[in-house]
Design an enzyme around this catalytic site. Structure first.
Site, PDB file in Angstrom:
ATOM      1  N   GLY A  14      -4.279  -4.481   8.151  1.00  0.00           N
ATOM      2  CA  GLY A  14      -3.306  -4.905   7.146  1.00  0.00           C
ATOM      3  C   GLY A  14      -1.951  -4.238   7.220  1.00  0.00           C
ATOM      4  O   GLY A  14      -1.086  -4.487   6.378  1.00  0.00           O
ATOM      5  N   GLN A  15      -1.734  -3.377   8.235  1.00  0.00           N
ATOM      6  CA  GLN A  15      -0.425  -2.755   8.362  1.00  0.00           C
ATOM      7  C   GLN A  15       0.623  -3.833   8.609  1.00  0.00           C
ATOM      8  O   GLN A  15       0.338  -4.878   9.185  1.00  0.00           O
ATOM      9  CB  GLN A  15      -0.387  -1.744   9.521  1.00  0.00           C
ATOM     10  N   GLU A  16       1.837  -3.563   8.212  1.00  0.00           N
ATOM     11  CA  GLU A  16       2.906  -4.562   8.305  1.00  0.00           C
ATOM     12  C   GLU A  16       3.054  -5.098   9.728  1.00  0.00           C
ATOM     13  O   GLU A  16       3.255  -6.298   9.929  1.00  0.00           O
ATOM     14  CB  GLU A  16       4.218  -3.964   7.809  1.00  0.00           C
TER      15      GLU A  16
END
Length: 173
Positions: free
Chosen positions: A78-80
Site C-alpha cells: 500500500g505504499q504510495e
C-alpha cells in the site's frame, strides 16, 4: 479412456477460482487480515506470527477453499510508490477488499484518494467491493458512520456495484 476419466475427475473435483484483491494504504492491516483468514479456513495452518508481519513490498498471495470455490487473495503493498501498480491486477480480479486503518485519522484523506482512484478504474467496473474498517478493537478508532461520512463523495463513483462497509479487527478476528 484416460482423457475421459481425467476430464470426469476434473469436472467432479475442480473448484471455481476467484481472485480477490486486498488493497489499502500501508499499515492498514491487509497482511494481518490475510494471515488471520488463512488460519480460520485452513485447520492445519499455523500462520505467521502476527508480531513478525512487516510492510508488504510487492505482493502476498493466500489461497482459501470455501465449499466448491477457491479464493485466491492477492495482498498488494500500500505504499504510495506501489499503488501505481494496483491497476495491473484489476483485470484478473473478481472482488476487492479495501482495508482502512480506523485509527489513522491523519491519513484518512490519503486513503480516500487511493480508494477513489481504484473505484473509478474502468477495469473494476461492476466488481464488488468490501470496505473493511480495521482496528475497531482500539477505543480511539473512527466509527463506521464517521468513515462513511469521510468517503461519502465516493458513493456516486461506486455506481451500481455491490459495496459493503464492515467493521473488523484483523488482530482479534
Amino acid at each position: 479412456m484416460y482423457t475421459l476419466l481425467s476430464g470426469l475427475y476434473k469436472y467432479m473435483f475442480q473448484k471455481d477460482e476467484y481472485c480477490i484483491l486486498i488493497l489499502g494504504l500501508d499499515n492498514a492491516g491487509k497482511t494481518t487480515f490475510l494471515e488471520q483468514s488463512k488460519t480460520r479456513f485452513h485447520k492445519n495452518y499455523k500462520g505467521m506470527s502476527l508480531s513478525k508481519i512487516t510492510t508488504t513490498v510487492g505482493l502476498n498471495i493466500g489461497t482459501v477453499d470455501v465449499g466448491k470455490a477457491r479464493l485466491m487473495f492477492w495482498d498488494l503493498g500500500g505504499q504510495e510508490e506501489l499503488q501505481s501498480l494496483w491497476d495491473k491486477y484489476y483485470a484478473e480480479c473478481h472482488g476487492v477488499i479495501y482495508v482502512i486503518d480506523s485509527t489513522d485519522e491523519e491519513r484518512l484523506s490519503e486513503s480516500k484518494r487511493a480508494f477513489e482512484k481504484m473505484v473509478t478504474s474502468e477495469a473494476l467496473d461492476g466488481v464488488p467491493i468490501l470496505v473493511l474498517a480495521n482496528k475497531q478493537d482500539v477505543e480511539t478508532c473512527l466509527s463506521i458512520p464517521d468513515i462513511k461520512t469521510a468517503f461519502s463523495d465516493c458513493t456516486s463513483k461506486i455506481g451500481r456495484r455491490d459495496c459493503l462497509t464492515q467493521a473488523c479487527s484483523a488482530l482479534t478476528g
